[in-house]
Design an enzyme around this catalytic site. Sequence first.
Site, short mmCIF file in Angstrom:
data_model
loop_
_atom_site.label_atom_id
_atom_site.label_comp_id
_atom_site.label_asym_id
_atom_site.label_seq_id
_atom_site.Cartn_x
_atom_site.Cartn_y
_atom_site.Cartn_z
N ARG A 59 30.57 37.68 -12.18
CA ARG A 59 29.22 38.19 -12.02
C ARG A 59 28.63 38.45 -13.40
NH1 ARG A 59 30.10 42.05 -14.97
NH2 ARG A 59 28.11 42.92 -14.36
N GLY A 60 27.32 38.68 -13.41
CA GLY A 60 26.59 38.75 -14.67
C GLY A 60 25.91 37.41 -14.88
N ALA A 61 24.60 37.43 -15.13
CA ALA A 61 23.83 36.18 -15.17
C ALA A 61 24.40 35.13 -16.12
CB ALA A 61 22.37 36.49 -15.51
N ARG A 76 23.61 32.51 -5.72
CA ARG A 76 22.94 33.74 -6.16
C ARG A 76 21.50 33.37 -6.51
NH1 ARG A 76 26.08 37.92 -8.12
NH2 ARG A 76 24.24 39.15 -7.55
N GLN A 98 29.75 48.74 -10.56
CA GLN A 98 30.05 47.95 -11.76
C GLN A 98 30.08 48.82 -13.01
OE1 GLN A 98 27.77 47.12 -9.43
NE2 GLN A 98 27.55 44.90 -9.20
N ASP A 137 18.66 39.76 -15.25
CA ASP A 137 19.02 38.56 -14.50
C ASP A 137 17.90 37.54 -14.50
OD1 ASP A 137 21.72 38.82 -12.66
OD2 ASP A 137 20.91 40.74 -13.31
N ASN A 192 16.69 43.08 -12.66
CA ASN A 192 18.04 43.47 -13.06
C ASN A 192 18.67 44.27 -11.91
OD1 ASN A 192 20.13 43.48 -15.13
ND2 ASN A 192 19.76 45.67 -15.32
N LYS A 193 19.89 44.69 -12.09
CA LYS A 193 20.63 45.39 -11.03
C LYS A 193 19.81 46.53 -10.43
CE LYS A 193 23.86 44.41 -9.83
NZ LYS A 193 24.02 43.44 -8.72
#
Length: 364
Positions: free
Chosen positions: A46-48, A89, A196, A237, A247-248
């Site tokens: 995970r993480g763009a 995603r 996270q 993201d 973003n998150k």
Amino acid sequence: MLDTMRWTGDGLLELLDQTRLPFEKSYIKCTEYTDVAEAIKRLAVRGAPAIGAAAAYGLVLAARKIRANTKKEFLTELEARARELAATRPTAVNLHWALNRMLRKMRLAEPEDAGLLCDLLLEEAQAIFREDITGNRRMARYGLELIPEGARILTHCNAGALATAGYGTALGLVRAAHEAGRRVSVYAGETRPLLQGARLTAWEMLQEGIPVTLITDSMAGYLLAKGKADLVVVGADRIAANGDVANKIGTYSLAVLAREHKIPFYVAAPVSTIDLSLASGEEIPIEERDSSEVTHLAGRPVAPEGVNVWNPAFDVTPARLITAIITDRGIVKPPYDENLRKTVEGLNRNLVIELTAEDGKSNL
């Protein structure tokens, strides 16, 4: 720091299973592109930037299994696999950027032989991986001017080495400041529902010897009211042309709090995260995930059965709340609609194929 991913050289991609961190360090062995797709879907990677690099390697695995008589047939099959990977995603634009970069490489390639095309694809995937690490380090050097001595930094989710090919975006700035001897410290929001911040950011900082304090998400307002943080730094993201940032989930709340308490709110992201095709954040597709992520914790129920759940994975922070966007090509300040476009000028962003999200909205 553990490798987020590693290509073994014999058609095997190993992905660090981040769902098991920090208590277990194990790698998922991927020999099929579907293995990579599943790992991205369930947030094992995970993480763009990280999912972009992983998807690029996934396309290499897909290409090696294609049986085609002509280059045209090969490309048709490859594009179909790219669409499958892109659908995993919908919000993170780096995923679609990386896949289109891989497809562009194939369109421009002279060889007709499938084996040679696969070799070129692997070279491109490895280039994406390497460039992310060097870009993150360059981003951190730019951002150092914004991190004062002794800064107490509030961050959200995980935008460190684990979210990238290496070094990190938001946490890359923290790491660079620490390496420069600036005695920085971090407040890590736990980041519900998947924690996270608690599982990954706190662990990364401890591994690096950087002082870190874990807080629940609901403590951030009081933390700032008590003057315990000097600035907020988060990743991204997707960044729209006007500077709105996806973003998150929970990022928007921090931006509002930072504005109320008059402290800087910075976003750190590579230029591959900037999507000039979207005028504003209203056009960014927001992924919604399974209700069990909210109703269960570590596999155990924490809410009554049958309760309604809304679980967007991301939110959008309006550009007006963002002090600056730190990229691998420099620091971008308002007006974002002008300066973001200048920042990405000269980059080859032409689409090879439109990769479309499940909700029908273009992702590039």
